[in-house]
Scaffold this motif. Structure first.
Motif, short mmCIF file in Angstrom:
data_model
loop_
_atom_site.label_atom_id
_atom_site.label_comp_id
_atom_site.label_asym_id
_atom_site.label_seq_id
_atom_site.Cartn_x
_atom_site.Cartn_y
_atom_site.Cartn_z
N VAL A 1 40.98 -35.80 40.66
CA VAL A 1 40.69 -36.45 39.20
C VAL A 1 40.00 -35.20 38.34
CG1 VAL A 1 39.75 -38.54 40.05
CG2 VAL A 1 38.25 -36.67 40.03
N GLY A 2 40.39 -33.96 38.88
CA GLY A 2 40.16 -32.94 38.20
C GLY A 2 41.34 -32.61 37.16
N ASP A 3 41.28 -31.34 36.51
CA ASP A 3 42.28 -31.04 35.52
C ASP A 3 43.41 -30.45 36.18
OD1 ASP A 3 43.76 -30.52 33.43
OD2 ASP A 3 42.12 -29.10 32.34
N PRO A 4 44.54 -30.95 36.26
CA PRO A 4 45.74 -30.32 37.07
C PRO A 4 46.63 -29.11 36.35
CG PRO A 4 46.53 -32.44 35.69
CD PRO A 4 44.90 -32.34 35.50
N THR A 5 45.91 -28.99 35.03
CA THR A 5 46.65 -27.86 34.20
C THR A 5 45.91 -26.38 34.66
OG1 THR A 5 45.44 -27.99 32.34
CG2 THR A 5 47.38 -29.10 32.72
N VAL A 6 44.70 -26.49 35.41
CA VAL A 6 43.97 -25.17 35.52
C VAL A 6 43.80 -25.09 37.09
CG1 VAL A 6 42.46 -25.48 33.29
CG2 VAL A 6 41.67 -26.55 35.47
N VAL A 7 43.49 -23.67 37.21
CA VAL A 7 43.37 -23.22 38.51
C VAL A 7 42.02 -22.97 39.05
CG1 VAL A 7 44.11 -21.39 40.51
CG2 VAL A 7 45.73 -22.05 38.57
N SER A 8 41.70 -23.93 40.03
CA SER A 8 40.21 -23.77 40.70
C SER A 8 40.26 -23.90 42.04
CB SER A 8 39.36 -25.10 39.85
OG SER A 8 39.80 -26.20 40.39
N TRP A 9 39.09 -23.57 42.52
CA TRP A 9 39.20 -23.64 44.00
C TRP A 9 39.24 -24.92 44.62
CZ3 TRP A 9 34.02 -20.30 43.97
CH2 TRP A 9 34.27 -18.89 43.67
N GLY A 10 38.66 -26.09 44.07
CA GLY A 10 38.89 -27.37 44.55
C GLY A 10 40.48 -27.75 44.20
N GLY A 11 41.11 -27.16 43.26
CA GLY A 11 42.40 -27.55 42.80
C GLY A 11 43.22 -27.08 44.11
N VAL A 12 43.06 -25.81 44.24
CA VAL A 12 43.73 -25.03 45.33
C VAL A 12 43.78 -25.82 46.90
CG1 VAL A 12 44.28 -22.98 46.85
CG2 VAL A 12 43.48 -22.77 44.61
#
Length: 326
Positions: free
Chosen positions: A266-277
């Motif tokens: 549910v985060g922003d898929p366009t940015v790179v974050s630790w949770g996104g990784v």
């Protein structure tokens, strides 16, 4: 027989009199600045005695410096799917110290760049939570202590709202807000900030009630000080140390919450974050495939930052509350 040195009429006595008369008396503002400097020195000495707090502070400074210099260390073109320079799923090597992901991007670059988003979300979400919790807690405590019957009604209403937010599952509420609002980093900040403030409100209210019972607050009311004057000049300065210690603990909670929301998709898929990784590693099947270098580095980064903020928060609490020292 000459007069003893220092007796009236001697040159030594005149010099001392001139110096005493020529020295400008210390103004209240100068005395206040001196007391602040002495308080800061005492605070630094007490904090320096806490080795765990020093370790946490050093780790945070290093991670903060890494996040600030990320544009100098990482080429943004290498973070895109089409511009990835390496092959997919390369294990750690000299060229790629932490290996590559399923698109051939360097995991080290992703972790360095992701620190910017994770720290930004953590700090801003904490700011929203602390400001909201401080306002609600201080207002409820002040009017509950000195607002009369109407003030007690206001205080009770504010604390019932706080209790309602407190019993709700924080993660479920954050996911619901993030799903309803437009997807983006700002939405994640608002969702986290609006869900973790009740603990701050409770803590600030308890501290406000303790401050309101002190004699100088009663003296300020007797001299005609209104609600705004008492809250701004007497209550707020005395609750700020507690708020500061709570802030350091909430930053770790906010960073973990951001990583959890990104991991759940549910985060922003366009940015790179630790949770996104971590979420990308889960979608790519890295867990079942045994590609540990895709999952471990961002997880360790989250754990290190959370631990560092927690150590700093505990150190601040031990400095503020002498009963916790030792």
């Amino acid at each position: 027989m000459s007069a003893p040195a220092g007796t009236p009429g001697t040159p030594e006595a005149g010099d001392r009199t001139d110096r005493a008369e020529g020295a400008a008396p210390a103004t209240p503002r100068a005395l206040a600045r001196r007391r602040r400097r002495e308080a800061l020195r005492r605070f630094a000495r007490e904090y320096a005695r806490n080795r765990a707090g020093l370790f946490g502070l050093a780790a945070l400074l290093a991670i903060g410096a890494l996040a600030l210099t990320a544009p100098l260390l990482v080429d943004q073109a290498d973070l895109t799917i089409t511009g990835a320079p390496g092959a997919a799923y390369q294990p750690p090597s000299v060229e790629y110290p932490l290996g590559t992901d399923n698109f051939g991007r360097s995991i080290l670059d992703l972790v360095i760049w992701g620190s910017r988003v994770s720290l930004t979300v953590g700090f801003l979400a904490t700011a929203v939570s602390v400001v909201l919790g401080t306002l609600v807690g201080m207002t409820a405590g002040h009017f509950g202590a000195s607002g009369g019957a109407a003030g007690r009604i206001v205080s009770s209403a504010l604390m019932r709202v706080t209790d309602w937010f407190l019993v709700l599952p924080t993660l479920v509420l954050a996911v619901a807000l993030a799903a309803v609002l437009p997807r983006g980093t700002g939405t994640i900040i608002i969702a986290i900030g609006l869900t973790v403030w009740p603990a701050t409100a409770r803590l600030v209210r308890a501290q406000t009630l303790a401050v309101e019972a002190r004699p100088y607050v009663e003296r300020a009311r007797a001299l005609g000080g209104g609600h705004a004057h008492v809250m701004a000049w007497h209550v707020l300065p005395n609750v700020m140390p507690v708020v500061l210690a709570q802030t350091t603990l909430l930053v770790a909670t906010s960073i973990i919450a951001e990583s959890t929301l990104a991991f759940l998709g549910v985060g922003d898929p366009t940015v790179v974050s630790w949770g996104g990784v971590l979420e990308a590693a889960r979608n790519a099947g890295a867990i079942s495939s045994g590609i540990w270098w895709y999952m471990v580095p961002p997880g360790l980064a989250i754990a290190l930052v959370a631990l560092s903020f927690t150590l700093c928060g505990r150190a601040l609490e031990s400095v503020i509350n002498p009963r916790l020292r030792g």
